[in-house]
Design an enzyme around this catalytic site. Sequence first.
Site, PDB file in Angstrom:
ATOM      1  N   GLY A 143      -2.720   5.691   5.195  1.00 32.95           N
ATOM      2  CA  GLY A 143      -3.378   4.806   4.245  1.00 32.95           C
ATOM      3  C   GLY A 143      -4.605   5.377   3.584  1.00 32.95           C
ATOM      4  O   GLY A 143      -5.515   4.647   3.203  1.00 32.95           O
ATOM      5  N   SER A 144      -4.638   6.712   3.423  1.00 29.67           N
ATOM      6  CA  SER A 144      -5.834   7.339   2.846  1.00 29.67           C
ATOM      7  C   SER A 144      -5.558   7.981   1.486  1.00 29.67           C
ATOM      8  O   SER A 144      -6.403   8.678   0.942  1.00 29.67           O
ATOM      9  CB  SER A 144      -6.386   8.399   3.805  1.00 29.67           C
ATOM     10  N   LEU A 146      -3.031  10.197   0.869  1.00 29.67           N
ATOM     11  CA  LEU A 146      -2.451  11.542   0.983  1.00 29.67           C
ATOM     12  C   LEU A 146      -0.927  11.508   1.092  1.00 29.67           C
ATOM     13  O   LEU A 146      -0.311  12.496   1.485  1.00 29.67           O
ATOM     14  CB  LEU A 146      -3.050  12.285   2.182  1.00 29.67           C
ATOM     15  N   SER A 148       1.179   9.628   3.014  1.00 24.17           N
ATOM     16  CA  SER A 148       1.761   9.586   4.365  1.00 24.17           C
ATOM     17  C   SER A 148       3.075   8.805   4.394  1.00 24.17           C
ATOM     18  O   SER A 148       4.008   9.173   5.116  1.00 24.17           O
ATOM     19  CB  SER A 148       0.771   8.987   5.365  1.00 24.17           C
ATOM     20  N   SER A 149       3.181   7.726   3.623  1.00 22.89           N
ATOM     21  CA  SER A 149       4.419   6.932   3.648  1.00 22.89           C
ATOM     22  C   SER A 149       5.568   7.702   3.018  1.00 22.89           C
ATOM     23  O   SER A 149       6.700   7.662   3.500  1.00 22.89           O
ATOM     24  CB  SER A 149       4.225   5.587   2.936  1.00 22.89           C
ATOM     25  N   GLU A 195      10.710   4.429  -0.085  1.00 27.37           N
ATOM     26  CA  GLU A 195       9.406   4.114  -0.656  1.00 27.37           C
ATOM     27  C   GLU A 195       9.400   2.738  -1.319  1.00 27.37           C
ATOM     28  O   GLU A 195       8.390   2.037  -1.296  1.00 27.37           O
ATOM     29  CB  GLU A 195       9.025   5.179  -1.692  1.00 27.37           C
ATOM     30  N   ASP A 206       4.956  10.494  -5.253  1.00 22.81           N
ATOM     31  CA  ASP A 206       4.710  10.949  -3.877  1.00 22.81           C
ATOM     32  C   ASP A 206       5.958  11.536  -3.229  1.00 22.81           C
ATOM     33  O   ASP A 206       5.907  12.613  -2.630  1.00 22.81           O
ATOM     34  CB  ASP A 206       4.183   9.792  -3.023  1.00 22.81           C
TER      35      ASP A 206
END
Length: 390
Positions: A143-144, A146, A148-149, A195, A206
């Site tokens: 959740g930053s 970058l 991740s998901s 996603e 992403d």
Amino acid sequence: MEVKARAPGKIILAGEHAVVHGSTAVAAAIDLYTYVTLRLLPLQSGENDDKLTLQLKDMALEFSWSMARLKELMNYTNIPCPSTPSSCSSQSLKSIAVLVEEQNIPEAKIWLSSGISTFLWLYAHIIGFKPATVVVTSELPYGSGLGSSAALSVALSAVLLAASNAVSLDETRDGWSVPDKTSFDLLNRWAFEGEKIIHGKPSGIDNTVSTYGNMIKFRSGELTRLQSNIPLRMLITNTRVGRNTKALVAGVSERALRHPEAMASVFNAVDSISKELAAIIQSDEKGESSSIAEKEEKIEELIEMNQGLLQSMGVSHASIETVLRTTLKYKLASKLTGAGGGGCVLTLLPTHVSGKMVDKVVEELESNGLQCFTASIGGSGVQICAREPN
């Protein structure tokens, strides 16, 4: 059989927020990965003995479902079709939500629900109902901003498709194999469907960066893959401040409505920065170290300009400003990446910067309670390692 895959996170080098308003953005893979390991298990005596287990090692969490329960709720008549990605229907999502709720996820970790839902849906539609243990670890903070998901969706898709013999692998290096082009495309389409479960209406940036690696240029829904010809290294600082992406995007749009001409100029400037950055990164002059230094100086200026424009959009934050002030003392250029309002900050580490100086910067930032990583930019995409049992 055991299959392992790793997929990289991503950063936005330029263009966040403005991309929503028609500007160009540039995103790149980083060499921080999410790893997923799949171990298919032999069938037991009955369906209630056969389980699908998901282990989230970084959080010391484990979830398990019996095959009987999965079949009951996930329409067992569906035959897995790994070669044809399909979207998760609202009805399927409701059934999966019941399976997730039954796991009694701790309240503080309830945000994991969408990722677990993605796991169950991808597993059932690519593998089917075979008992297995799936282990997830990650070098990416969650959740930053970058990616991740997306890295999770890509790595999951990779191990499941590899176990289904739906991907072909090309070269192997250090035990990791790269999918061929057709397999890359299939993987990316499945990851995008994953996603969608997590984000609703993702841009596709992403998962595309995580799948193919390197860099992409994005504008008005059109993705162009870029080939980086200059090594870039970044210090990534996680402010540990959560943010509401939807609210930040809405705030920029509201500011654009209040100041249409001024904000149009801001978005146009960001577009120019993204295009110039992409051109510098792709330039293939086989230069001396002096030409690399010149490119790095230009990139530093573009980073500073982009950050100034992001501040004018109203998406900075006190924690981000702390990073900017600290890195500026060392004459390093920084900008927020992603939505802003917290999240992560990028700092370019030019080739002339010593490791000792980087250590000083990191020490000062971490003394403020921040989390630091160093990462190479524009590296490999998803990779797979498959091996038969001993």
